[in-house]
Write a protein that holds these residues in place. Structure first.
Motif, PDB file in Angstrom:
ATOM      1  N   ALA A 192       0.515  -1.511  -0.130  1.00 23.83           N
ATOM      2  CA  ALA A 192      -0.193   0.008  -0.085  1.00 23.83           C
ATOM      3  C   ALA A 192       1.210   1.668   0.214  1.00 23.83           C
ATOM      4  CB  ALA A 192      -1.327  -0.143   1.668  1.00 23.83           C
ATOM      5  N   LEU A 193       2.709   1.268   0.228  1.00 24.51           N
ATOM      6  CA  LEU A 193       3.356   2.781   0.937  1.00 24.51           C
ATOM      7  C   LEU A 193       3.427   3.327  -0.370  1.00 24.51           C
ATOM      8  CD1 LEU A 193       5.493   1.412   3.766  1.00 24.51           C
ATOM      9  CD2 LEU A 193       3.649   3.398   3.604  1.00 24.51           C
ATOM     10  N   TRP A 194       2.893   2.416  -1.506  1.00 25.89           N
ATOM     11  CA  TRP A 194       3.616   2.638  -3.278  1.00 25.89           C
ATOM     12  C   TRP A 194       2.407   3.286  -4.084  1.00 25.89           C
ATOM     13  CZ3 TRP A 194       8.704   3.330  -2.583  1.00 25.89           C
ATOM     14  CH2 TRP A 194       9.695   2.964  -1.619  1.00 25.89           C
ATOM     15  N   VAL A 195       1.176   3.384  -3.691  1.00 22.93           N
ATOM     16  CA  VAL A 195       0.318   2.658  -4.915  1.00 22.93           C
ATOM     17  C   VAL A 195       0.580   4.921  -4.743  1.00 22.93           C
ATOM     18  CG1 VAL A 195      -0.352   0.634  -3.995  1.00 22.93           C
ATOM     19  CG2 VAL A 195      -1.358   2.814  -2.917  1.00 22.93           C
ATOM     20  N   ARG A 196      -0.238   5.115  -5.332  1.00 19.74           N
ATOM     21  CA  ARG A 196      -0.882   6.452  -5.372  1.00 19.74           C
ATOM     22  C   ARG A 196      -1.862   6.597  -7.068  1.00 19.74           C
ATOM     23  NH1 ARG A 196       2.654   6.938  -2.525  1.00 19.74           N
ATOM     24  NH2 ARG A 196       4.505   8.695  -3.176  1.00 19.74           N
ATOM     25  N   PRO A 197      -3.468   7.268  -6.105  1.00 18.97           N
ATOM     26  CA  PRO A 197      -4.314   7.463  -6.767  1.00 18.97           C
ATOM     27  C   PRO A 197      -5.285   7.466  -8.375  1.00 18.97           C
ATOM     28  CG  PRO A 197      -4.926   8.704  -5.048  1.00 18.97           C
ATOM     29  CD  PRO A 197      -3.305   7.885  -5.343  1.00 18.97           C
ATOM     30  N   SER A 198      -5.707   6.312  -8.731  1.00 22.25           N
ATOM     31  CA  SER A 198      -6.037   7.265 -10.301  1.00 22.25           C
ATOM     32  C   SER A 198      -7.714   8.167 -10.015  1.00 22.25           C
ATOM     33  CB  SER A 198      -6.661   6.361 -11.093  1.00 22.25           C
ATOM     34  OG  SER A 198      -7.535   5.891 -10.466  1.00 22.25           O
ATOM     35  N   ALA A 199      -7.661   8.808 -11.410  1.00 21.31           N
ATOM     36  CA  ALA A 199      -9.166   9.565 -10.544  1.00 21.31           C
ATOM     37  C   ALA A 199     -10.203   9.297 -10.309  1.00 21.31           C
ATOM     38  CB  ALA A 199      -9.384  10.725 -12.599  1.00 21.31           C
ATOM     39  N   GLN A 200     -10.736   7.120 -10.978  1.00 24.89           N
ATOM     40  CA  GLN A 200     -11.276   6.761 -10.576  1.00 24.89           C
ATOM     41  C   GLN A 200     -11.307   6.825  -9.202  1.00 24.89           C
ATOM     42  OE1 GLN A 200     -11.421   3.128 -11.987  1.00 24.89           O
ATOM     43  NE2 GLN A 200     -14.731   3.413 -11.823  1.00 24.89           N
ATOM     44  N   GLU A 201     -10.389   6.281  -8.291  1.00 31.73           N
ATOM     45  CA  GLU A 201     -10.000   5.895  -7.332  1.00 31.73           C
ATOM     46  C   GLU A 201      -9.854   7.931  -5.975  1.00 31.73           C
ATOM     47  OE1 GLU A 201      -7.054   2.360  -8.802  1.00 31.73           O
ATOM     48  OE2 GLU A 201      -6.269   4.335  -7.771  1.00 31.73           O
ATOM     49  N   GLN A 202      -9.667   8.465  -6.928  1.00 31.32           N
ATOM     50  CA  GLN A 202      -9.453  10.332  -6.261  1.00 31.32           C
ATOM     51  C   GLN A 202     -11.164   9.790  -5.642  1.00 31.32           C
ATOM     52  OE1 GLN A 202      -6.907  11.605  -5.257  1.00 31.32           O
ATOM     53  NE2 GLN A 202      -7.654  13.144  -4.770  1.00 31.32           N
TER      54      GLN A 202
END
Length: 718
Positions: free
Chosen positions: A675-685
Motif C-alpha cells: 500500500a505504501l507505494w500506490v498513487r490514486p487514479s482519477a477514479q480512485e480519487q
C-alpha cells in the motif's frame, strides 16, 4: 379512560402519577419499540437516580457505525442516506460500553447478532429464555409498564389502531397477568403512521391503551435491514433445502442470506422447474439424496401451495406469495380444516355442503345458535341471516326451520342461505415482522382482500401447540421448520446462539420450540442450515465439530442438517450412522480429523471410510456446481433487490478484501508494504473523496487512504 398526548415527555408524569418511580418496562423486540418514548424515560432516569428503571426487551436494533476509520467513514455516509431520520435508542451506547447508571438495568432475551459480544453489561444481563416463555418471565419480574409503537388507520369509520409488527408478547403479557391476578401493566403507545397497519389479533381499540402519544414529529421509517449478498455457499445450502419442502405443506424460515437463498431456490423450482431439475441432476443432488427427497421432500411445482407458520414474517414470504407458492389457506376450525386437507370440502361454498358437514359429523341435524354463529363466521351461511331458537330468517323475511332432518328444508337452506366462499382464511400466521424497506412498502400496498391473509398473532399461538393443538395439527401439516445454526457436533447437537466461552451472540428465540414441534407434528421435519466452515482471524475452522461446550438444540432432537455439501438425515439414527452422515457433509479438509476422533472414542468403526462421492467437498466443487446456472443469469447476488449504490458496492468489496488481507500480522505487513507505494487514479480519487480521504491530514488518514486504494485495485472488476 385512555389519555391522549402529543409529547413523549408527558409520559413521565403519567407513569409517575400511576405507579411512582419504580419502572419495570417491557417493550417489544425489533422494530416495535417506540424509540423516542423509550429515550425520554431513559434520559429522565439517567438524570434522576431516585427513579429505578428496568428495561426488559430484545433485539435492540443499532445503526451500524463500524470500528476502523474506513468502516466508520463508509457507514457514516451509507447510514445518512439509508437510515435517514431513524432515532437511535439512547441506551445502546451505554450498554455497549458498560456505562449504564446503577439505577438502570437493561435486560435482553435476544440480541442483534454479534453486536454485544464482550459487552459486560449486555452479557451479564442477558436472559436465556425460549421466546414462548418470555411473556411469563416478564410477568414474573412484575413488569408494570409496556411501551409499544403502533400503527394507525384513519378513515370514514374513525381511528383504528394496530400492534402491527409486534403483537407477539404484549397480548400474552396482559393475558398471563390477568390469569395470575396481578395488576394490569400500564400500556403506553406511540403512533407511527409509517408502520404498516395489520389486522386480526393485532388490531385493537383505543381503550386497549392507557396512554397514546400521536404527533407527526414522532413518525419515522421503521428500522430496515439492508439486503445482504447471497454467495454460492448460501445458494448451495438453499438449493439442497428446497428439495425437502412438500407441496401442500407448511413452512417456517428466518431472516438472512441463507433463508433468502432457500426462497430463491424454491421460486426457481416453481417457476423454472425444467432448469431446476437439470441443476439437481447435473450437480449430483438427486443421486446422493434421492431416497430422502422421495420420502419427505419434493422437486415439482407447487399446485396446492404452502402455508406459513413462522414466528417471524420475513420478506421471503412476500416473495413466495407473489410467486404463487404461498397460497395454501388455512381456516380457524379444526374439523373443517381436516376435511379440506382430505379434499372432502371445497373452499367455494355450493349446494350439498351442509349435507357434507352432516355426513362427517361436523354439525348436528338441529342447528343451535352456537352452530349458526360458527357457520356464519366461516362464511358457510350468509352474513345477513338471523337466528332465533329453531328458526333461521333471511334478509327478505323468509324463514327456515333449523331442523335439517327434513330434506326439503335442507335443500331450501342450501338454495337460499349459503355464502359464496369460506371466510377468515390465512396463508401466514406470525408473531412479529422485520425486513427491508421494500418489504414494508409491500405490506403498506396490500389491498383489502390480501391483507387479511397475513395474520399477526401472539407468540404463544405460533411457537407452541399448547392451547390450540387440535387446530394447529391440522393447519401445520407436512411442516418444514427451517433455521440456521453456528455449529453442529457429529451427533447432531447444535449451537445457534452462544459461543463455547458462553459469550452470547444472539439468543435462543424460538428455534428450540420449532425443532421440538417438528418432532411433535406428524410428517414434519426440522431442518438446520449450516455453513460447513467459518473463517476466523487466523485460520479456517470447521463448523461440524467433534464436540462443543454449549448447545441450543440437544442431540435427542436431532433431525436434518444441511451444509453446502449435502443433507444429513439424523432422525432416529444410531450415533455411528449420525457421525458418518455428518462427516459426509463436512468440508473435506476436516473429514479425516473427525473420523479419527470418532474412531478413537469407539463411536465409529475403524474400517469405515468416507465414501468416494464425499471426498471432494471443497469450495471449488460448490462453485463449479452452480457455475453454469450463474452464467445463464440464475443465482444473482441480490435476487430481491439491493440497497447499496454502485459506488458503495465497489467500496464494500474493497473493505472486505482489506479485512481478509489484514487478518494476521504477516498479512498486515504484506498488505502495508504494497500500500505504501500506490498513487490514486482519477477514479480512485473519487472514491477517496466520497470517504473524505481525498485530502488526508493525519498519518492514520493517509495510511487508510493508501490501503483503500490498494484494495480497490485488487477488487476492480475487469
Amino acid at each position: 379512560m385512555t389519555v391522549h398526548s402529543t409529547q413523549c415527555s408527558q409520559a413521565i408524569d403519567f407513569i409517575t402519577s400511576q405507579i411512582g418511580q419504580n419502572w419495570i418496562v417491557g417493550t417489544p423486540l425489533g422494530i416495535g419499540k417506540p424509540n423516542q418514548l423509550i429515550n425520554a424515560l431513559y434520559e429522565h432516569a439517567k438524570a434522576n437516580n431516585s427513579v429505578n428503571l428496568e428495561i426488559f426487551t430484545a433485539l435492540s436494533l443499532e445503526v451500524p457505525h463500524g470500528n476502523s476509520l474506513l468502516e466508520r467513514r463508509f457507514l457514516n455516509n451509507f447510514g445518512r442516506r439509508f437510515f435517514g431520520n431513524y432515532p437511535e435508542l439512547g441506551y445502546l451506547s451505554d450498554v455497549k460500553h458498560s456505562t449504564v447508571p446503577d439505577n438502570i438495568t437493561v435486560r435482553e432475551f435476544y440480541m442483534q447478532s454479534g453486536k454485544s459480544l464482550r459487552s459486560r453489561a449486555a452479557q451479564q444481563n442477558y436472559v436465556s429464555s425460549n421466546y414462548t416463555h418470555v411473556a411469563r418471565d416478564m410477568v414474573d419480574r412484575q413488569v408494570n409498564v409496556i411501551l409499544q409503537m403502533i400503527a394507525v388507520q384513519r378513515d370514514e369509520q374513525g381511528v383504528r389502531y394496530s400492534l402491527s409488527c409486534n403483537p407477539d408478547l404484549t397480548l400474552d403479557i396482559l393475558r398471563i397477568a390477568e390469569r395470575k391476578g396481578q395488576p394490569k401493566p400500564l400500556v403506553l403507545a406511540m403512533v407511527n403512521e409509517e408502520l404498516p397497519f395489520m389486522g386480526g389479533q393485532a388490531e385493537v381499540g383505543a381503550e386497549f391503551f392507557d396512554w397514546i402519544c400521536d404527533h407527526p414529529e414522532h413518525y419515522f421509517a421503521p428500522f430496515a435491514t439492508p439486503a445482504q449478498p447471497i454467495n454460492v455457499t448460501d445458494y448451495s445450502i438453499g438449493l439442497l433445502t428446497s428439495t425437502l419442502i412438500e407441496d401442500g405443506g407448511t413452512l417456517q424460515i428466518g431472516i438472512g442470506s441463507l433463508a433468502d437463498a432457500l426462497v430463491y431456490s424454491t421460486q426457481m423450482r416453481h417457476q423454472n422447474n425444467t432448469t431446476y431439475q437439470d441443476l439437481l441432476s447435473h450437480s449430483g443432488i438427486i443421486d446422493r439424496h434421492h431416497q430422502l427427497i422421495e420420502t419427505c421432500g419434493d422437486t415439482g411445482t407447487f399446485r396446492r401451495g404452502l402455508y406459513a407458520a413462522s414466528e417471524m414474517f420475513v420478506e421471503g414470504f412476500a416473495q413466495l406469495f407473489e410467486s404463487g407458492i404461498l397460497k395454501r389457506q388455512v381456516y380457524p376450525d379444526a374439523q373443517l380444516q381436516q376435511l379440506i386437507n382430505e379434499d372432502r370440502f371445497a373452499t367455494r361454498i355450493g349446494p350439498g355442503c351442509l349435507q357434507q358437514l352432516l355426513d362427517h359429523q361436523v354439525i348436528d341435524e338441529v342447528i343451535t345458535r352456537r352452530t349458526f354463529e360458527r357457520l356464519q363466521y366461516l362464511g358457510i351461511l350468509k352474513p345477513d341471516l338471523h337466528f332465533a331458537p329453531g328458526v333461521i330468517t333471511d334478509a327478505s323475511g323468509q324463514t327456515y326451520s333449523a331442523d335439517l332432518h327434513n330434506e326439503e328444508n335442507l335443500a331450501a337452506i342450501e338454495t337460499h342461505c349459503l355464502g359464496t366462499h369460506l371466510l377468515h382464511g390465512a396463508v401466514l400466521h406470525a408473531a412479529f415482522f422485520m425486513g427491508s424497506k421494500r418489504f414494508y412498502q409491500w405490506l403498506h400496498g396490500l389491498d383489502e382482500k390480501q391483507k387479511p391473509l397475513f395474520q399477526m398473532t401472539p407468540v404463544s399461538q405460533i411457537n407452541e401447540l399448547y392451547g390450540g393443538e387440535a387446530l394447529d395439527r391440522v393447519q401445520r401439516i407436512k411442516a418444514r421448520f427451517v433455521n440456521t445454526c453456528m455449529k453442529v457436533d457429529v451427533l447432531g447437537a447444535a449451537a445457534s446462539d452462544t459461543l463455547d466461552d458462553h459469550q452470547v451472540v444472539s439468543g435462543v428465540g424460538g428455534q428450540y420450540n420449532f425443532v421440538a414441534m417438528a418432532h411433535a407434528l406428524e410428517d414434519s421435519r426440522s431442518v438446520l442450515m449450516l455453513r460447513s466452515v467459518h473463517a476466523g482471524k487466523k485460520t479456517v475452522e470447521s463448523n461440524i465439530v467433534w464436540k462443543y461446550t454449549y448447545c441450543t438444540i440437544p442431540r435427542h432432537l436431532r433431525d436434518i442438517v444441511v451444509t453446502e455439501y449435502g443433507i444429513a438425515d439424523l432422525r432416529g439414527q444410531t450415533d455411528e450412522t449420525c457421525i458418518q452422515r455428518m462427516i459426509c457433509i463436512a468440508d473435506s479438509r476436516f473429514q479425516e480429523g473427525l473420523r479419527s476422533q470418532a474412531v478413537a472414542q469407539q463411536k465409529l468403526s475403524a474400517d469405515w471410510e468416507v465414501p468416494q462421492a464425499y471426498r471432494h467437498n471443497t469450495p471449488e466443487m460448490v462453485a463449479q456446481r452452480l457455475a453454469h446456472a450463474q452464467s445463464q443469469g440464475y443465482f444473482p447476488a441480490y435476487p430481491f433487490g439491493e440497497d447499496f449504490t454502485t459506488q458503495e458496492k465497489t467500496i464494500i468489496a474493497a473493505l472486505k478484501w482489506l479485512k481478509t488481507h489484514t487478518r494476521n500480522k504477516y498479512a498486515i505487513l504484506t498488505t502495508l508494504s504494497k500500500a505504501l507505494w500506490v498513487r490514486p487514479s482519477a477514479q480512485e480519487q473519487g472514491h477517496l473523496e466520497w470517504m473524505a480521504l481525498h485530502q488526508p491530514n493525519s498519518f492514520k488518514e493517509k495510511l487508510s487512504a493508501k490501503l483503500l486504494v490498494l484494495a480497490l485495485r485488487y477488487t476492480r472488476t475487469p
